[in-house]
Write a protein that holds these residues in place. Structure first.
Motif, PDB file in Angstrom:
ATOM      1  N   SER A 183       0.831  -1.206   0.000  1.00  0.00           N
ATOM      2  CA  SER A 183       0.000   0.000   0.000  1.00  0.00           C
ATOM      3  C   SER A 183       0.863   1.252   0.000  1.00  0.00           C
ATOM      4  N   GLN A 237      -7.337  -5.502  -0.205  1.00  0.00           N
ATOM      5  CA  GLN A 237      -8.145  -4.450   0.432  1.00  0.00           C
ATOM      6  C   GLN A 237      -7.472  -3.096   0.359  1.00  0.00           C
ATOM      7  N   SER A 238      -6.335  -3.016  -0.296  1.00  0.00           N
ATOM      8  CA  SER A 238      -5.531  -1.797  -0.183  1.00  0.00           C
ATOM      9  C   SER A 238      -6.313  -0.540  -0.538  1.00  0.00           C
ATOM     10  N   CYS A 239      -6.154   0.480   0.286  1.00  0.00           N
ATOM     11  CA  CYS A 239      -6.832   1.744   0.010  1.00  0.00           C
ATOM     12  C   CYS A 239      -6.078   2.551  -1.040  1.00  0.00           C
ATOM     13  N   GLY A 242      -9.721   6.793   7.175  1.00  0.00           N
ATOM     14  CA  GLY A 242     -10.625   7.424   6.216  1.00  0.00           C
ATOM     15  C   GLY A 242     -11.794   8.087   6.913  1.00  0.00           C
ATOM     16  N   MET A 272     -10.376  -1.415   5.731  1.00  0.00           N
ATOM     17  CA  MET A 272      -9.695  -1.964   4.566  1.00  0.00           C
ATOM     18  C   MET A 272      -8.452  -2.741   5.014  1.00  0.00           C
ATOM     19  N   GLY A 274     -14.807  -1.857   3.976  1.00  0.00           N
ATOM     20  CA  GLY A 274     -14.196  -2.660   2.917  1.00  0.00           C
ATOM     21  C   GLY A 274     -15.074  -3.822   2.520  1.00  0.00           C
TER      22      GLY A 274
END
Ligand SMILES: Nc1ncnc2c1ncn2[C@@H]1O[C@H](COP(=O)(O)O)[C@@H](O)[C@H]1O
Ligand SMILES: Nc1ncnc2c1ncn2[C@@H]1O[C@H](COP(=O)(O)O)[C@@H](O)[C@H]1O
Ligand SMILES: Nc1ncnc2c1ncn2[C@@H]1O[C@H](COP(=O)(O)O)[C@@H](O)[C@H]1O
Ligand SMILES: Nc1ncnc2c1ncn2[C@@H]1O[C@H](COP(=O)(O)O)[C@@H](O)[C@H]1O
Ligand SMILES: [Mg+2]
Ligand SMILES: [Mg+2]
Ligand SMILES: [Mg+2]
Ligand SMILES: [Mg+2]
Ligand SMILES: [Mg+2]
Ligand SMILES: [Mg+2]
Ligand SMILES: [Mg+2]
Ligand SMILES: [Mg+2]
Lengths: 229, 229, 229, 229, 229, 229, 229, 229
Positions: free
Chosen positions: D166, D200-202, E104, E160, E184
């Motif tokens: 990430s 799942q990486s943002c 987030g 996430m 997520g």
């Protein structure tokens, strides 16, 4: 030439065309159905996993089909809509007998899905519902009758621990097709214990389809009896 | 009278008796084998999932059987020991043809397990190994040949993503029996992705047995062809 | 000085700004959108995973933007709202061609999400939907055409067992980006079998994004074609 | 004519042929290797996931190849055996640069597997190992250098929580290929947390291959740079 | 005498009493609240995980409390109802500073739950939201400020892949409490990847609470600062 | 005074003391055993899950105990070492009858573990092994005999799909204690399918202990019969 | 004659007949109930897991039963409908005492389900709710009282980590039946942590039923006390 | 300047440097150790998770270090090698007291790992082993003593169901750090039930590290006491 390799396709397309309604929206279904009915097909069209509400909405938008001689027949237990046209389609000939049994009453919708598909595909279906393991004595005479009538394969729909499948496979010598159903709560619920149990069965002679896949079980059973003539 | 209810058992016991060696120790295996050979059986005795080392140890302690006319035949790929006695056993008659194909070379041991069981149960087996999806053109002529030769069912052994099963089921109209094999590492490895994929297959006409269960696939295939005569 | 290390950021921000609506409430979305539109941006603003109802509610509260020359364009299949301002934004130049294919019709929403993102990011997109494995002959001519047209990468959206990805990767030599879709019920359903299958694929040349992540697949495809000029 | 549809195969077979030793026994490997070397190939043969002991055993039984001018080169970290023949094979031309980085020292074997495959496939490889997230300042100058040198894609091998991927994707604009490694114990260990985290990486711009699949990452990277010329 | 062994209970009950509304029906909540308010308590009563609709219904049935001088204060983000009575309760003294940061904007409700609990328990809270890993440069100045202000522990709420927690723990030397949030979709979604990642973190100095457990994180942080005076 | 609350402990300590050898090293076991034997105990000491090799090593280092009149009795199937001292210990009186049955021969070690514990705890044990579901007619007479002999509870040890437990519970009215055994490979293997199946059983009257926990089943059975006098 | 083998059935059918409403539709329930009431039964009929709304709908369609002297008694916490007929049914005699305890208030519905079943089956039930581990001193006097009153077994309903079961089993010597409840969110939530914890308990003397299976726990408890007379 | 942002690093590096031996080969370990010892460090070097055999091999190849005044001290329970040099390193000053307790004897290795790390990091450690929940009265006096001695935090190492952590957190008011240990077999075994239970604990005031991560628990505890001065 790919078509040459599509071995036996000709034959298999004798199966009724089936559309999985689940996951498709109303407009897509209309397009698919109308598209199918403008083509020249010898089979009925089946819409599977169609909720009653969705059926009612479809029915309104398919009035023009009924005017053209199509018949809409909705099976509320099986959640299947059969669109047939007597002038165009003729029901498949009878390929042989299939037995369908369930452990409990909650497994019946899946069994009915299998039954409709199997019948539309040309099988004669014998059913025996709610004969589960907890009262095993209900099972024996039912099985004996099916075997005597000459079923070529038996579909067993069972939820919870699915033990019925093992017991049946220990008693008959025709292929047993296991359909785990999503009945049961807690750990192993929603068909997981039943699926695992059928795959782990100590009684050989069982093959399985996915949880609640009555459709798949019926098509597989049809491949058995069709090649069995 | 329970025996009356054991419908068709008479017939199915035509299958060779199979002992799962895995999980049993040397002494238990000796007792079971000796016990079997003192009884009057018309079939060969099969010991499945027997490591080569365990076989060698058994062989030494079963010398007396060889003296009595028994033959010990160990299949190193299939990991099966066949104990036969020509004077006592006669091989089952031929019930029909079964096709067995594999995706890769690592699936061959499971395919061979299925092959030995199927042959001992009275089938004629056609094989085609290493025809997997990555080079799909290898598959078509092999399948065409099998269908032409009249196989009544096809066993597909495939690991990793197991996609071969879907592809085969999309091309033939005989029952396809999927055997996920424990080939592959990482997530979905050891047969999980293959099993899930076969159960989720978008091509109907597939039923599955558990991961690496070549034995179960063969017995199931035998129920198909035996009732197919 | 961190900014110095933020290598290539300048370039990548050429991607349209995307806000994931899912999990944010109406008020938060309004604040974010209004905040964005008061800044000086050269790109369109994309709101992804926005339900039609939520869009309708937003539309009412964003009237003032339309008065200021902004255009609200809602894509119902892709569930994306594009907020553009011709006077401020100029569409990205064309970086190259991307192919997008799906196994079935239920995978189309995810494919459309990828398509909108890719186009907004400056790609030309070629699509071919419902070419799945069960009738593999539909696939070949479509793929051949895409390759001939010079796509630099192909995004494959497939649910159930996701075998289409393996088959495609076995036929082309451009990077194949797998997007498992949450299509399918029972064990391995909701995209699990497809994800596992793509990660286990015996055909190398595949990398995957998460289930239903059409957005991520498109952004990844854009990094390929942008560095490909 | 299937071959016509095998789009680009010609080109892709420019990749070195790779045999996964894991799961194959000594005799099978010998047959495959000898078979390959009797054919006319322009590439080196790679045997992957080959333990040192198995290599030593192979080496003895492949003496005749060395006599015929073949060279056996075993990479102990990558666990790959390269069988080359200078008179027959010529190394692939250089298609471009690939960066490979790892989080810790335990990820290096997987990175080395990717490196050997990528180099044999015609890439120039830049590496930077043990630059993980716990001491993030080690990472920045390494990344800056790679980008300056013009890598077209970066492979990130990381175990435990895999957060490095990430962070890298948040800093560069080339495609980032995540390889979760089976490093870490307890829940999420053996690569599961890393795989889940990468999926799942943002930070968009990441696609992943399976746990420990350095081979797959390298082949995928090669498809990027080969189409990038 | 059990009470003697209930070490420090006296002190810890300094925490505000918290009732988890989720899973309790309206009538049960009324009984519990009324019961609490008839007793002599020095703390405010907190009802956690209370939906707005449920709050509105409660408010109507708790009119009599407001008449008796109680104050009902509902925090819509945190989903917490604080029932206080100035004449009876006095806010806890300040035990020290706690930092709370989120990756987030979707993590903010959980952060707010932690904030309310921590403040009611006597902490001074510093927050910094939406500083996630994808744009890591936003993080550094925020962290530097918190540390300078003297926070004794930092709660990190991240969904996430949850990588923010590792990055923070690599930069500060106070205890870092990880709260994975259920943000997520797809594999590893709903907080699983974040939880696994935090437990697998290669940066030591992290301990975690369960997914979305802002309450637990705050109570744990309070035990740190209370024993820290 | 805690002791007052330890209700019935006095009585339950009538159970033989059991030490789980698994996970303890040789030196720790020696210390525990020697410590026990210097105290004044009225019961035998049991060391469970002790491998034969570990037992042999222990035996050598416990020579001094045998000189002091202790008897070391190792049960190779149950993997239990019983250390008794006729002068000190007197076997518990008989509390009643317990039935133990198994599905296959591979379940016998777990059944034997339960048997030893139950007998040492004062039960009379009736066993019936290898009566599994695949040949259900073997089961009926065995069960009938046990019930006639007056067993107060039946322990069912079964692996694979564990269906035997459901079948038994459907036939008797004493409490059925299910012990899933780690027999079976593939999905649901190592006892998972059996555990899930027993928890999902459609036949009520079953409670379960963990996989392979013959010890726990026996102790639970003893609490039933001891309170049953 | 199967009936001969149905050992003890006669006795066990002394349990009230119970129908699981969950998963059955309104019409099916009506058929089953009406069918039961036309037969000659000595027991009450129980409908379990019946939502209040579904009950209200049933009540309307069962007016005719009330006219025939049947009594409909709906327990809102337990979600059980008891259909009794004083002229036909007589409540079972008292077989002994059962204790039921819960960890929190959210576990009470499951405890109440167990209580109704146990009472209808002829037990006297003692309850003690909300005595969980976080304030362990609440537990001791409650347990002491139950034991003094002579309960023959204790059912422990606990969610979250379910530790109460271990603590209870460490204090009493009657059989402890664990019922994990689906209380708790995040990893291990919905009863998983509680189930795993009960199966892993370091305190022997526990057997468990599935998550939320208050019904199964009660029937099992009844088998204990009925054979205990 | 990155260093400026590495807040508090200066301070935290006061922790002893720890190398995870597991997953590294002999040669890599030698390089890392020799590299460390040529640098100027004020702390001891710790090699964690080092098997006795691996230690013996290392010892031989590190003779030259002992000649240079280094001391090699191997802790067999904790599996940690401490390399110290009195002339170079001075032990950290005492930052405060930490309590460590275990449920059983099998948890002791993990507790010892935590103890060595904590002591090397400057803590005074109080231990109390084998005080598990099954005999809860052993626990109370031990806890009371720890609290009286002024521990600032308690590390609880527990396997199987891990209930000890909840019980402890219900009795003390210092932060409780849960370390699930990989003790236990069957479902929930290898630390899973313990981890889930600790995360689900109904007693607030607990945060957890991963299964068997005694190292992480100790480092976390050190961050608490170091900021606690
Ligand atoms: N290789 C195999 N895989 C799966 N099941 C097998 C295999 N071999 C034998 N079996 C089955 O296992 C049963 C033997 O179990 P057992 O009584 O434990 O020897 C036979 O009845 C077969 O149905
Ligand atoms: N939002 C929350 N998340 C987790 N635990 C909570 C929350 N709110 C309250 N609790 C805990 O749950 C317990 C309340 O349980 P109950 O007795 O069912 O109300 C309290 O003692 C708290 O420790
Ligand atoms: N074979 C076994 N399976 C499960 N639990 C056991 C077994 N043998 C002993 N135990 C339990 O484990 C506890 C011993 O744990 P320990 O103090 O670590 O020796 C005893 O109190 C028994 O309750
Ligand atoms: N026993 C252990 N368990 C968990 N983490 C550890 C352990 N020993 C060392 N570590 C961590 O692992 C890192 C070392 O990783 P590496 O660079 O691969 O040696 C150190 O920075 C420690 O934070
Ligand atoms: Mg029924
Ligand atoms: Mg191959
Ligand atoms: Mg389609
Ligand atoms: Mg490192
Ligand atoms: Mg953000
Ligand atoms: Mg057997
Ligand atoms: Mg409570
Ligand atoms: Mg102990």
């Amino acid at each position: 030439q790919i078509a040459k390799l599509d071995i036996g396709r000709e034959n298999r397309t004798g199966f009724p065309e089936a559309i999985l309604a689940q996951g498709k929206d109303h407009d897509d279904l209309l397009i698919i159905i109308n598209g199918y009915c403008t083509k020249k097909n010898s089979n009925n069209l089946l819409i599977t996993r169609l909720d009653k509400n969705d059926y009612n909405r479809l029915k309104k938008d398919l009035k023009h089909l009924e005017e053209k001689g199509y018949n809409l027949d909705y099976n509320n237990k099986a959640k299947i809509l059969i669109i047939s046209n007597e002038s165009k389609n003729k029901l498949s000939t009878n390929y042989g007998k299939i037995g369908i049994i369930t452990g409990g009453t909650s497994d019946i919708p899946i069994a009915e899905e299998a039954k409709v598909i199997a019948e539309q595909g040309g099988a004669e279906v014998l059913t025996s519902y709610d004969v589960g393991v907890a009262g095993i004595n209900r099972l024996f005479p039912q099985l004996a009758k099916m075997v005597k009538e000459g079923v070529k394969t038996i579909i067993v729909c069972a939820g919870m621990e699915g033990a019925l499948t093992s017991v049946v496979a220990g008693l008959v010598d025709v292929p047993v097709i296991g359909v785990p159903t999503s009945v049961g709560y807690g750990i192993g619920g929603k068909g997981k214990a039943a699926l695992y149990g059928m795959l782990q069965s100590c009684a050989p002679g069982i093959a399985v389809v996915n949880i609640d896949n009555g459709f798949g079980a019926a098509v597989f059973a049809l491949t058995i009896i069709k090649n069995n003539k």
